[in-house]
Design a protein around this motif. Structure first.
Motif, PDB file in Angstrom:
ATOM      1  N   GLN A   1       0.971  -1.314  -0.062  1.00 36.02           N
ATOM      2  CA  GLN A   1       0.011   0.064   0.126  1.00 36.02           C
ATOM      3  C   GLN A   1       0.811   1.192  -0.167  1.00 36.02           C
ATOM      4  O   GLN A   1       1.724   1.459   0.576  1.00 36.02           O
ATOM      5  CB  GLN A   1      -0.821   0.092   1.396  1.00 36.02           C
TER       6      GLN A   1
ATOM      7  N   SER B   1      -4.054   1.351  -2.938  1.00 35.51           N
ATOM      8  CA  SER B   1      -4.485   2.545  -2.202  1.00 35.51           C
ATOM      9  C   SER B   1      -4.802   1.790  -0.856  1.00 35.51           C
ATOM     10  O   SER B   1      -4.586   2.591   0.295  1.00 35.51           O
ATOM     11  CB  SER B   1      -5.980   2.685  -2.575  1.00 35.51           C
ATOM     12  N   ASP B   2      -5.235   0.685  -0.472  1.00 33.67           N
ATOM     13  CA  ASP B   2      -5.386   0.242   0.971  1.00 33.67           C
ATOM     14  C   ASP B   2      -4.974  -1.312   0.826  1.00 33.67           C
ATOM     15  O   ASP B   2      -4.796  -2.224  -0.070  1.00 33.67           O
ATOM     16  CB  ASP B   2      -6.548   0.428   1.530  1.00 33.67           C
TER      17      ASP B   2
ATOM     18  N   THR C   1      -4.769  -4.701  -2.188  1.00 31.49           N
ATOM     19  CA  THR C   1      -3.718  -5.352  -2.121  1.00 31.49           C
ATOM     20  C   THR C   1      -4.109  -6.836  -2.155  1.00 31.49           C
ATOM     21  O   THR C   1      -3.509  -7.714  -2.767  1.00 31.49           O
ATOM     22  CB  THR C   1      -2.612  -4.931  -1.441  1.00 31.49           C
TER      23      THR C   1
END
Length: 141
Positions: A32, A53-54, A58
């Motif tokens: 991330q 993004s987070d 992922t």
């Protein structure tokens, strides 16, 4: 003292194999943006890093086969595996001691009580709550 492990994790049915970090560098590793693991992977000379993004994005990439590996705290690996998420730790990425450091003049009995309290905080989930309260993303899934 408790030891916290962070692993490079693969999908359980993946053919990815690596016995060392050097061997793992050939694979596409997801993490991330803004997470300490992005800097850690860079410092360990991983060149193929996919930033998301987070952690949920992922993890989804890993489960869909869009990345080969991702760094993950051992406690989170255990939690996800208990929920049936098909993950397998491949390599230890980092390990850290969760302990207390004190002046050498502090009585051993006091240190033992402090360590017992830290162990309890970790085991009962308070440690994770503190992380969340202060915006850290450890063990969020």
């Amino acid at each position: 003292m408790l030891i916290s492990y962070n692993y490079l994790v693969k999908r359980a049915d993946s053919n990815v194999q690596a016995a060392t970090l050097e061997e793992a560098r050939q694979y596409l590793v997801g993490t991330q943006r803004g997470d300490y693991t992005a800097e850690l992977l860079e410092s360990l000379q991983f060149k193929r890093v996919d930033l998301a993004s987070d952690i949920e994005v992922t993890l989804n990439k890993l489960l869909l086969g869009r990345i080969d590996l991702m760094p993950m705290a051992g406690t989170l690996v255990d939690k996800l595996r208990q929920k049936g998420t098909p993950l397998k730790p491949l390599l230890v990425l980092t390990k850290a001691l969760n302990g207390v450091a004190c002046n050498e003049e502090i009585p051993a009995e006091t240190i033992a009580k402090m360590q017992a309290s830290l162990t309890k905080l970790t085991e009962d989930g308070t440690w994770d709550s503190i992380y969340k309260k202060h915006g850290f993303k450890q063990n969020e899934l």
